[in-house]
Design a protein around this motif. Sequence first.
Motif, PDB file in Angstrom:
ATOM      1  N   ARG A  28     -13.539  22.177  -0.666  1.00 47.79           N
ATOM      2  CA  ARG A  28     -13.575  23.515  -0.975  1.00 47.79           C
ATOM      3  C   ARG A  28     -13.065  23.610  -2.597  1.00 47.79           C
ATOM      4  NH1 ARG A  28     -10.682  26.476   4.006  1.00 47.79           N
ATOM      5  NH2 ARG A  28      -9.098  25.198   3.394  1.00 47.79           N
ATOM      6  N   TYR A  29     -12.320  22.662  -2.993  1.00 49.48           N
ATOM      7  CA  TYR A  29     -11.958  22.795  -4.418  1.00 49.48           C
ATOM      8  C   TYR A  29     -13.261  22.307  -5.198  1.00 49.48           C
ATOM      9  CZ  TYR A  29      -9.734  21.556  -8.806  1.00 49.48           C
ATOM     10  OH  TYR A  29      -9.354  21.740 -10.104  1.00 49.48           O
ATOM     11  N   ALA A  30     -13.896  21.215  -4.749  1.00 49.07           N
ATOM     12  CA  ALA A  30     -15.084  21.020  -5.611  1.00 49.07           C
ATOM     13  C   ALA A  30     -16.389  21.957  -5.562  1.00 49.07           C
ATOM     14  CB  ALA A  30     -15.865  19.744  -4.755  1.00 49.07           C
ATOM     15  N   MET A  31     -15.995  22.964  -4.447  1.00 51.12           N
ATOM     16  CA  MET A  31     -17.208  24.074  -4.588  1.00 51.12           C
ATOM     17  C   MET A  31     -16.452  25.239  -4.939  1.00 51.12           C
ATOM     18  SD  MET A  31     -19.084  23.272  -1.047  1.00 51.12           S
ATOM     19  CE  MET A  31     -17.477  23.565   0.340  1.00 51.12           C
ATOM     20  N   GLY A  32     -15.141  25.206  -5.681  1.00 52.70           N
ATOM     21  CA  GLY A  32     -14.557  26.381  -6.111  1.00 52.70           C
ATOM     22  C   GLY A  32     -14.102  27.351  -5.317  1.00 52.70           C
ATOM     23  N   THR A  39     -17.506   0.380 -13.340  1.00 54.07           N
ATOM     24  CA  THR A  39     -18.207   1.472 -12.899  1.00 54.07           C
ATOM     25  C   THR A  39     -17.261   2.810 -12.875  1.00 54.07           C
ATOM     26  OG1 THR A  39     -19.588   0.448 -11.402  1.00 54.07           O
ATOM     27  CG2 THR A  39     -19.189   2.641 -10.846  1.00 54.07           C
ATOM     28  N   GLU A  40     -17.928   4.065 -13.383  1.00 54.36           N
ATOM     29  CA  GLU A  40     -17.283   5.064 -13.762  1.00 54.36           C
ATOM     30  C   GLU A  40     -17.818   5.969 -12.676  1.00 54.36           C
ATOM     31  OE1 GLU A  40     -15.983   5.960 -17.932  1.00 54.36           O
ATOM     32  OE2 GLU A  40     -17.619   7.309 -17.428  1.00 54.36           O
ATOM     33  N   VAL A  41     -16.881   6.690 -11.523  1.00 53.80           N
ATOM     34  CA  VAL A  41     -17.472   7.446 -10.425  1.00 53.80           C
ATOM     35  C   VAL A  41     -16.994   8.790 -11.278  1.00 53.80           C
ATOM     36  CG1 VAL A  41     -17.357   8.442  -8.111  1.00 53.80           C
ATOM     37  CG2 VAL A  41     -17.265   5.943  -8.828  1.00 53.80           C
ATOM     38  N   ASN A  42     -17.844   9.560 -11.284  1.00 56.13           N
ATOM     39  CA  ASN A  42     -17.471  11.390 -11.616  1.00 56.13           C
ATOM     40  C   ASN A  42     -17.599  12.217 -10.515  1.00 56.13           C
ATOM     41  OD1 ASN A  42     -18.212  10.938 -14.740  1.00 56.13           O
ATOM     42  ND2 ASN A  42     -19.620   9.643 -13.928  1.00 56.13           N
ATOM     43  N   ALA A  43     -16.469  12.716 -10.183  1.00 57.67           N
ATOM     44  CA  ALA A  43     -16.205  13.455  -8.883  1.00 57.67           C
ATOM     45  C   ALA A  43     -15.401  14.839  -9.382  1.00 57.67           C
ATOM     46  CB  ALA A  43     -15.373  12.549  -7.887  1.00 57.67           C
ATOM     47  N   LYS A  44     -15.834  15.956  -8.655  1.00 56.25           N
ATOM     48  CA  LYS A  44     -15.034  16.945  -8.908  1.00 56.25           C
ATOM     49  C   LYS A  44     -13.991  17.110  -8.057  1.00 56.25           C
ATOM     50  CE  LYS A  44     -19.632  19.560  -9.419  1.00 56.25           C
ATOM     51  NZ  LYS A  44     -20.656  19.698  -8.392  1.00 56.25           N
ATOM     52  N   SER A  45     -13.571  16.248  -6.932  1.00 50.71           N
ATOM     53  CA  SER A  45     -12.369  16.215  -6.558  1.00 50.71           C
ATOM     54  C   SER A  45     -12.220  14.897  -5.845  1.00 50.71           C
ATOM     55  CB  SER A  45     -12.070  17.156  -5.547  1.00 50.71           C
ATOM     56  OG  SER A  45     -13.122  17.212  -4.400  1.00 50.71           O
ATOM     57  N   ILE A  46     -11.026  14.279  -5.864  1.00 54.17           N
ATOM     58  CA  ILE A  46     -10.732  13.133  -5.385  1.00 54.17           C
ATOM     59  C   ILE A  46      -9.627  13.167  -4.160  1.00 54.17           C
ATOM     60  CG2 ILE A  46      -9.429  10.594  -6.049  1.00 54.17           C
ATOM     61  CD1 ILE A  46     -10.261  11.584  -8.947  1.00 54.17           C
ATOM     62  N   VAL A  47     -10.032  12.272  -3.079  1.00 50.83           N
ATOM     63  CA  VAL A  47      -9.094  11.942  -2.155  1.00 50.83           C
ATOM     64  C   VAL A  47      -8.630  10.726  -2.140  1.00 50.83           C
ATOM     65  CG1 VAL A  47      -8.773  12.161   0.597  1.00 50.83           C
ATOM     66  CG2 VAL A  47     -10.378  13.630  -0.562  1.00 50.83           C
ATOM     67  N   VAL A  92     -17.238  14.813  -4.137  1.00 49.02           N
ATOM     68  CA  VAL A  92     -15.995  14.413  -3.412  1.00 49.02           C
ATOM     69  C   VAL A  92     -15.907  12.961  -3.491  1.00 49.02           C
ATOM     70  CG1 VAL A  92     -14.274  14.500  -1.680  1.00 49.02           C
ATOM     71  CG2 VAL A  92     -15.591  16.551  -2.466  1.00 49.02           C
ATOM     72  N   ALA A  93     -14.898  12.317  -4.028  1.00 47.16           N
ATOM     73  CA  ALA A  93     -14.765  10.773  -3.885  1.00 47.16           C
ATOM     74  C   ALA A  93     -13.637  10.361  -3.283  1.00 47.16           C
ATOM     75  CB  ALA A  93     -14.547  10.077  -5.567  1.00 47.16           C
ATOM     76  N   VAL A  94     -13.820   9.818  -2.244  1.00 55.51           N
ATOM     77  CA  VAL A  94     -12.570   9.166  -1.214  1.00 55.51           C
ATOM     78  C   VAL A  94     -12.110   7.964  -1.513  1.00 55.51           C
ATOM     79  CG1 VAL A  94     -11.869   9.238   1.028  1.00 55.51           C
ATOM     80  CG2 VAL A  94     -13.448  10.760   0.283  1.00 55.51           C
ATOM     81  N   ILE A  95     -10.932   7.518  -1.893  1.00 55.08           N
ATOM     82  CA  ILE A  95     -10.526   6.223  -2.502  1.00 55.08           C
ATOM     83  C   ILE A  95      -9.862   5.494  -1.256  1.00 55.08           C
ATOM     84  CG2 ILE A  95      -9.341   4.805  -3.986  1.00 55.08           C
ATOM     85  CD1 ILE A  95      -9.404   6.875  -5.905  1.00 55.08           C
ATOM     86  N   GLY A  96     -10.707   4.790  -0.376  1.00 53.92           N
ATOM     87  CA  GLY A  96     -10.183   3.865   0.658  1.00 53.92           C
ATOM     88  C   GLY A  96     -10.965   4.301   2.241  1.00 53.92           C
ATOM     89  N   ALA A  97     -11.597   3.371   2.796  1.00 58.14           N
ATOM     90  CA  ALA A  97     -12.386   3.735   3.866  1.00 58.14           C
ATOM     91  C   ALA A  97     -11.866   3.497   5.200  1.00 58.14           C
ATOM     92  CB  ALA A  97     -13.827   3.312   3.888  1.00 58.14           C
ATOM     93  N   GLY A  98     -10.394   3.434   5.195  1.00 55.65           N
ATOM     94  CA  GLY A  98      -9.594   3.411   6.599  1.00 55.65           C
ATOM     95  C   GLY A  98     -10.036   4.640   7.361  1.00 55.65           C
ATOM     96  N   PRO A  99      -9.173   4.547   8.291  1.00 61.17           N
ATOM     97  CA  PRO A  99      -9.046   5.892   9.360  1.00 61.17           C
ATOM     98  C   PRO A  99      -8.831   7.096   8.557  1.00 61.17           C
ATOM     99  CG  PRO A  99      -7.197   4.594   9.772  1.00 61.17           C
ATOM    100  CD  PRO A  99      -8.067   3.665   8.938  1.00 61.17           C
TER     101      PRO A  99
END
Lengths: 118, 417
Positions: free
Chosen positions: B322-326, B108-116, B8-15
């Motif tokens: 959960r999506y990333a884990m199917g 850089t390329e981040v390969n992620a099964k799901s993105i937030v 899981v990749a999360v874009i933005g590390a605010g609250p």
Amino acid sequence: MKKTIICTVCPMGCHIEVEGEGANITAISGHTCKRGEEYGRQEFVEPKRILTTTVKTDNPAIPLVPVRSKGLLPKDKIADCMEVIQKTTVKAPVAVYDVIIENICGTGIDIVATGTLK
Amino acid sequence: MYQIYCDVAVIGAGPAGLAAAAAAKGEGAEKVLLIERDSSTGGILQQCIHPGFGLTYFKEELTGPEYAGRFAKKAEEAGAQVLLDTMVLEILPDENKIICANGKLGLTEVNAKSIVLSMGCRERTRANIQIPGTRPAGVYTAGAAQRLMNRQNLMVGKNVVILGSGDIGMIMARRMSLEGAKVHAVVELNSFLAGLTRNKVQCLDDFGIPLMLSHTITRIEGNERVEGVYVAKVDDKLCPMPETEEYIPCDTLLLSVGLLPENEITKKAGIELSPITGGPAVNQFMQTTAPSVYACGNVVHVNDLVDNVSGESAVAGACAARYAMGTLAKADEVNTVTGENVRYLCPQHLAKTGDGKAKVFFRVLRPDENVTLQAVSGDKVIARKKAARVNPGEMCNIDIPLAEVSGDVTVSVVKEA
């Protein structure tokens, strides 16, 4: 003396009417809860505020650390407290809630860090 | 390109991002990566040094940095990783890729099964609202001034006028006054205060700063630096009345005229945006129209309380995991529809999972008292809640029982029968 105080405890913003002289309150009305009554009384006798600001560091890459008063300060002492804080510089390490200035301006309240400096 | 792999990749590390990352790890995702353009986590809260955060979530009144610190700790203890100083340029959901730029790693390329998506907002600018006049230095959005003052120790001006009575504008009125500036006025287009009464008392009244309701700025003057602004009263159609113009000499104008969810990368990825919120259309899983992409926080809709963001973001993070884990349930969706006195609803869609509850958030168009919030699906009232007061500045919510959802769900705010 009669004052109308807008309560800030919750979003209702009740208009509280307080009558009295100095610390002696003779009448209070318009509040709709206990917290509002306490706020109205305090605000009439001695308004208090939380002070939040920043303090300088000795590190030009991270020039500031945010700070807060640990409790409520008398409103009329805020300007004096700001003067003291503006003359202060902190050095690393600073952790959250470290005391930066103890008992500021004789109020019994400490100024503490709300951020970190590594 | 430098390659990174995660679940899981999360874009933005605010609250929002921090809460989502902690929840994604908590749900069982193995590698969760936060991608943050700034050199530290915490997002906008780092510059919100004033109190008012955490009243519901922590039952304490915290400043922004304190609240951010607690969530940074949650994310760290949960085992989420952070990539700082990294700007996301593009997301390619169909290829499970994020393209970003980092000073040391390069492209850089981040390969992620799901993105937030948790990129927050940017501010509406002078250019967006087209204030006439010259274009001198000294015109700042309130948030930009806040960053310069509270993180970079730069005083943006000495004689200030503020346009907009939202909380950011009022808070900067206090901040600048405390640091020795003279704030001459807060100018508000509408006939009512935009932000909290508590801020009017503690930021304006405490410092003797006049609030000019039903007024706007008609012209900025100054050659290299702001020298003054013209302020005029507006009529009931919010149009300036030129005969009421007055001049206020000043060297700085702060604009607190609205926040815009920052969705450039969302749009570029072809994800559907809601025209009213400006954020991606989501379902109760905070899932966008791209099934592997989730969203939370101000990038979805502008929130009043960060406490609310933390709850919503935990849902987004858990569902992305959960999506990333199917293991995320799939279901047909219905729309949520705005009824009487409702401006927008979030989520915009509901997946008919048949059980459990979905919390639907919304804002009203007009303030009102003694009302009933209700949700109707098919011809049945499926949820009902009384409210003493509603107003556009305070987000409302209603719980929808998913078992009772047949067709589209209409939410309205009606007067007591």
